[in-house]
Scaffold this active site. Structure first.
Site, mmCIF file in Angstrom:
data_model
loop_
_atom_site.group_PDB
_atom_site.id
_atom_site.type_symbol
_atom_site.label_atom_id
_atom_site.label_comp_id
_atom_site.label_asym_id
_atom_site.label_seq_id
_atom_site.Cartn_x
_atom_site.Cartn_y
_atom_site.Cartn_z
ATOM 1 N N SER A 9 0.781 -1.172 0.141
ATOM 2 C CA SER A 9 0.064 0.014 0.033
ATOM 3 C C SER A 9 0.740 1.180 -0.119
ATOM 4 O O SER A 9 0.186 2.310 0.274
ATOM 5 C CB SER A 9 -0.804 -0.075 1.123
ATOM 6 O OG SER A 9 -0.328 -0.030 2.472
ATOM 7 N N ALA A 12 3.772 2.932 -4.746
ATOM 8 C CA ALA A 12 3.898 1.856 -6.256
ATOM 9 C C ALA A 12 2.305 1.169 -6.079
ATOM 10 O O ALA A 12 1.847 0.959 -7.234
ATOM 11 C CB ALA A 12 5.031 1.082 -6.145
ATOM 12 N N LYS A 33 -0.600 -5.755 4.802
ATOM 13 C CA LYS A 33 -0.345 -6.665 5.897
ATOM 14 C C LYS A 33 -0.699 -5.816 7.173
ATOM 15 O O LYS A 33 -0.785 -6.396 8.265
ATOM 16 C CB LYS A 33 1.115 -7.263 5.819
ATOM 17 C CG LYS A 33 2.178 -6.412 6.122
ATOM 18 C CD LYS A 33 3.466 -7.150 6.429
ATOM 19 C CE LYS A 33 4.559 -6.346 6.659
ATOM 20 N NZ LYS A 33 5.912 -7.143 6.918
ATOM 21 N N THR A 41 6.496 4.677 1.744
ATOM 22 C CA THR A 41 6.060 5.818 1.462
ATOM 23 C C THR A 41 5.469 6.821 2.321
ATOM 24 O O THR A 41 5.860 7.972 2.491
ATOM 25 C CB THR A 41 4.922 5.423 0.327
ATOM 26 O OG1 THR A 41 5.407 4.834 -0.670
ATOM 27 C CG2 THR A 41 4.442 7.008 0.152
ATOM 28 N N ALA A 44 8.361 8.842 4.115
ATOM 29 C CA ALA A 44 9.523 9.349 3.154
ATOM 30 C C ALA A 44 9.358 10.872 3.473
ATOM 31 O O ALA A 44 8.401 11.397 3.364
ATOM 32 C CB ALA A 44 8.940 8.931 1.719
ATOM 33 N N GLN A 45 10.459 11.358 3.609
ATOM 34 C CA GLN A 45 10.567 12.897 3.679
ATOM 35 C C GLN A 45 11.275 13.609 2.616
ATOM 36 O O GLN A 45 10.796 14.646 2.131
ATOM 37 C CB GLN A 45 11.909 13.220 5.059
ATOM 38 C CG GLN A 45 11.184 12.559 6.273
ATOM 39 C CD GLN A 45 11.988 12.838 7.388
ATOM 40 O OE1 GLN A 45 13.267 13.251 7.215
ATOM 41 N NE2 GLN A 45 11.858 12.400 8.657
ATOM 42 N N GLY A 47 11.368 13.879 -0.802
ATOM 43 C CA GLY A 47 10.623 14.652 -1.948
ATOM 44 C C GLY A 47 10.603 13.616 -3.374
ATOM 45 O O GLY A 47 10.808 12.406 -3.257
ATOM 46 N N GLU A 111 19.240 18.249 -3.480
ATOM 47 C CA GLU A 111 19.463 17.085 -2.767
ATOM 48 C C GLU A 111 20.720 16.899 -3.387
ATOM 49 O O GLU A 111 21.337 17.078 -4.547
ATOM 50 C CB GLU A 111 18.480 16.043 -2.645
ATOM 51 C CG GLU A 111 17.125 16.603 -1.932
ATOM 52 C CD GLU A 111 16.266 15.369 -1.372
ATOM 53 O OE1 GLU A 111 16.483 14.466 -1.945
ATOM 54 O OE2 GLU A 111 15.106 15.758 -1.007
ATOM 55 N N HIS A 222 21.393 5.490 4.887
ATOM 56 C CA HIS A 222 21.176 6.682 4.765
ATOM 57 C C HIS A 222 22.042 7.282 5.806
ATOM 58 O O HIS A 222 22.595 6.900 7.018
ATOM 59 C CB HIS A 222 19.498 7.042 5.192
ATOM 60 C CG HIS A 222 19.280 8.541 4.892
ATOM 61 N ND1 HIS A 222 19.984 9.708 5.675
ATOM 62 C CD2 HIS A 222 18.718 9.024 3.947
ATOM 63 C CE1 HIS A 222 19.563 10.841 5.110
ATOM 64 N NE2 HIS A 222 18.585 10.456 4.091
ATOM 65 N N ARG A 266 25.137 9.197 -1.444
ATOM 66 C CA ARG A 266 24.861 8.678 -0.261
ATOM 67 C C ARG A 266 25.807 7.786 0.413
ATOM 68 O O ARG A 266 26.280 7.717 1.833
ATOM 69 C CB ARG A 266 23.407 8.158 -0.058
ATOM 70 C CG ARG A 266 22.401 8.992 -0.038
ATOM 71 C CD ARG A 266 21.102 8.547 0.119
ATOM 72 N NE ARG A 266 19.992 9.466 0.155
ATOM 73 C CZ ARG A 266 18.704 9.332 -0.097
ATOM 74 N NH1 ARG A 266 18.252 8.009 -0.263
ATOM 75 N NH2 ARG A 266 17.935 10.184 0.321
ATOM 76 N N HIS A 327 18.205 1.911 4.684
ATOM 77 C CA HIS A 327 17.312 2.777 4.399
ATOM 78 C C HIS A 327 16.706 2.316 3.029
ATOM 79 O O HIS A 327 15.548 2.465 2.953
ATOM 80 C CB HIS A 327 17.967 4.178 4.037
ATOM 81 C CG HIS A 327 17.085 5.421 3.367
ATOM 82 N ND1 HIS A 327 16.135 5.730 4.264
ATOM 83 C CD2 HIS A 327 16.895 6.028 2.014
ATOM 84 C CE1 HIS A 327 15.533 6.634 3.528
ATOM 85 N NE2 HIS A 327 16.289 6.773 2.555
ATOM 86 N N GLU A 351 10.131 -0.345 -4.319
ATOM 87 C CA GLU A 351 11.467 -0.865 -4.034
ATOM 88 C C GLU A 351 11.486 -2.180 -4.089
ATOM 89 O O GLU A 351 12.650 -2.707 -4.223
ATOM 90 C CB GLU A 351 11.464 -0.249 -2.268
ATOM 91 C CG GLU A 351 12.817 -0.653 -1.802
ATOM 92 C CD GLU A 351 13.047 0.057 -0.480
ATOM 93 O OE1 GLU A 351 13.914 -0.142 -0.055
ATOM 94 O OE2 GLU A 351 12.207 0.581 0.039
ATOM 95 N N ARG A 362 21.112 4.475 -5.427
ATOM 96 C CA ARG A 362 20.050 5.181 -5.710
ATOM 97 C C ARG A 362 20.152 6.508 -5.610
ATOM 98 O O ARG A 362 20.619 7.241 -4.546
ATOM 99 C CB ARG A 362 18.596 4.803 -5.007
ATOM 100 C CG ARG A 362 17.461 5.568 -5.384
ATOM 101 C CD ARG A 362 16.267 5.217 -4.335
ATOM 102 N NE ARG A 362 16.374 5.263 -3.018
ATOM 103 C CZ ARG A 362 15.979 6.377 -2.453
ATOM 104 N NH1 ARG A 362 15.721 7.434 -2.949
ATOM 105 N NH2 ARG A 362 16.216 6.407 -1.060
#
Length: 504
Positions: A9, A12, A33, A41, A44-45, A47, A111, A222, A266, A327, A351, A362
């Protein structure tokens, strides 16, 4: 095509389900689940990276993604993401996502490893939550059948084709197509920015179904999670706005590591921090955002600001302690650019999938965009509206046969997580990986009698695959760093693929 089951959910899974019913009227069941709003999602911060300004170009977005991917990106997958990105974002806006604006235009942020300001945000640092909320609201108004708090144990495969899913307790949902959109694998490790639901379920389910998986050795850590219980993510965007990393003496440490300092890829930043922590006997480094000021931090990063202050810290006055945390996994179920896997009727998106889009590392803020772009493409492929498709392309590499014969020793999740952190975390070597492989082989995955035991079994399956992949790649590249093979070798610029084999 009459019935499709979508498992997951996040952006994607939600996009796939909404696209399917909006374009065709087929019957769709979405299985989560936990609650619908419990996903990677939703937390997620950073953007959404997408080209929306005249100063930016699709070619630049493609180039930045390829550079971050450390020579392992599939260019066709990258080109699809960047070219389809603007229309995918337009669809998110039509579905109610309130992206931040400045002067009447979409507000753009910068970023790490991006050459232009192209990052869209919503609510400052609450982008994922805004996307999840908007799509869940649209789901409620759609004919999609929703099953929350429902655990999928396996894909049903008949005559070498996916024909449905088996739920915990034995119920079978029959389907003409199954879409895995189960998210990430952060719970393989004790320190992770991922929520509790990120237990590698989709990869394990696909392995048991006989699907090929790929590139699981590439796990992105991360660089900056708050060094307090929960490892709350401190977004890359904080460094994009000018915050710097300093050691215990207050020296800016990343300027000694990479020309782009805090905005390096990263994996470079995460290892730079980890190495400095070793020099400091494990003490965290500090993120200095004091120059940004209290008002800016509260307005631009309201979620992070609230969490930091809830810990009794004032990051507008004092640097805060941060540490790397698991991450994002670049590998996953091997797919083509339409989300098809090596098992007919089985698709993967987001993912959990590995199309080669992210390569070995990524690029920041490409993941939410991936879910939106490829969710639409999966629906096109399922409905037969995509351009004429050849058979699934399985020529990346001959898969390694992964022996997953279980042992007989019980284990706890914390034992597995610590083993993976110590032996297959930010840096690895042959001795540690071989020890981890032996320990995992001696353990027996629990029978799925409840949701937690099903998750623990999935973590065991995927831990074995990660360790096998990391042993096979005798070089360092992107999110995979081998202390015994610290250099990147051009001959190793190839994908790793695995398929599970079990003894009769």
């Amino acid at each position: 095509m009459t019935h499709v089951v979508v498992v997951g959910s996040g952006v994607a899974g939600l996009t796939t389900a909404l696209e399917l019913v909006s374009r065709s009227g087929v019957e769709v069941t979405l299985v989560a689940k936990a609650r619908l709003d419990q996903s990677n999602t939703a937390v997620a911060q950073g953007g959404v990276a997408v080209v929306t300004s005249a100063e930016d170009t699709l070619a630049s977005h493609v180039a930045d993604t390829l550079v971050a991917g450390a020579g392992l990106c599939e260019e066709d997958a990258v080109e699809v993401l960047c070219a389809d990105g603007p229309s995918a974002v337009a669809a998110l806006i039509r579905r109610g996502v309130p992206f931040d604006r400045a002067g009447g235009k979409l507000a753009l942020g910068l970023e790490a490893a991006h050459s232009h300001e192209r990052i869209l945000h919503s609510g400052g640092d609450a982008t994922g939550a805004a996307i999840a909320s908007a799509l869940i609201a649209r789901l409620a108004d759609s004919p999609v059948a929703v099953r929350e708090n429902t655990t999928v144990v396996d894909v049903v495969v008949e005559s070498d084709r996916a024909t449905g899913v088996r739920l915990l307790g034995g119920e079978v949902l029959s389907a003409d197509a199954v879409v895995l959109a189960t998210g990430g694998a952060g719970q393989l490790f004790p320190c992770t920015t991922n929520p509790a639901v990120a237990t590698a379920d989709g990869v394990a389910i696909a392995l048991r179904a006989g699907a090929v998986v790929a590139d699981l050795e590439f796990h992105q850590f991360h660089p900056t999670s708050l060094a307090t219980p929960g490892n709350h993510l401190v977004s890359e965007a904080v460094r994009g706005e000018g915050a710097v990393l300093v050691d215990a003496a207050g020296h800016r440490l990343m300027t000694d590591v990479h020309p782009d300092a805090e905005l390096a890829p990263r994996d470079v930043v995460a290892r730079g921090i980890a190495e400095q922590m070793q020099r400091q006997r494990g003490a965290p480094v500090r993120l200095d955002a004091t120059r940004l000021g209290a008002r800016f931090l509260a307005e631009r990063f309201p979620t992070i600001d609230a969490v930091v202050r809830s810990q009794g810290l004032d990051w507008s006055r004092d640097p805060i302690e941060v540490t790397p945390a698991a991450h994002y996994v670049m590998g996953g179920v091997r797919t083509d650019v339409w989300g098809r896997t090596s098992v007919p009727g089985l698709y993967a998106v987001g993912e959990v999938a590995c199309s080669g889009l992210h390569g070995a590392n990524r690029l920041a803020s490409n993941s939410l965009l991936e879910g939106a772009v490829y969710g639409s493409r999966v629906s096109e492929a399922i409905l037969g509206r995509a351009e004429a498709l050849a058979d699934f392309d399985s020529d990346w590499a001959e898969p390694i046969a992964l022996d997953v014969e279980p042992g007989d020793e019980a284990f706890g999740r914390t034992d597995l997580q610590q083993l993976m952190w110590d032996s297959a975390g930010l840096s690895r070597d042959r001795a540690g990986l071989e020890d981890a492989a032996a320990v995992l082989a001696a353990w027996a995955p629990p029978a799925p009698i409840d949701a937690k035991s099903a998750e623990d079994a999935n973590l065991w399956w995927v831990a074995r695959a990660v360790v096998a992949s990391a042993l096979a790649r005798e070089e360092s590249r992107g999110g995979h760093f081998r202390r015994d093979f610290p250099e990147t070798h051009p001959v190793e610029a190839r994908h790793s693929t695995l398929v599970a084999v079990r003894h009769a």
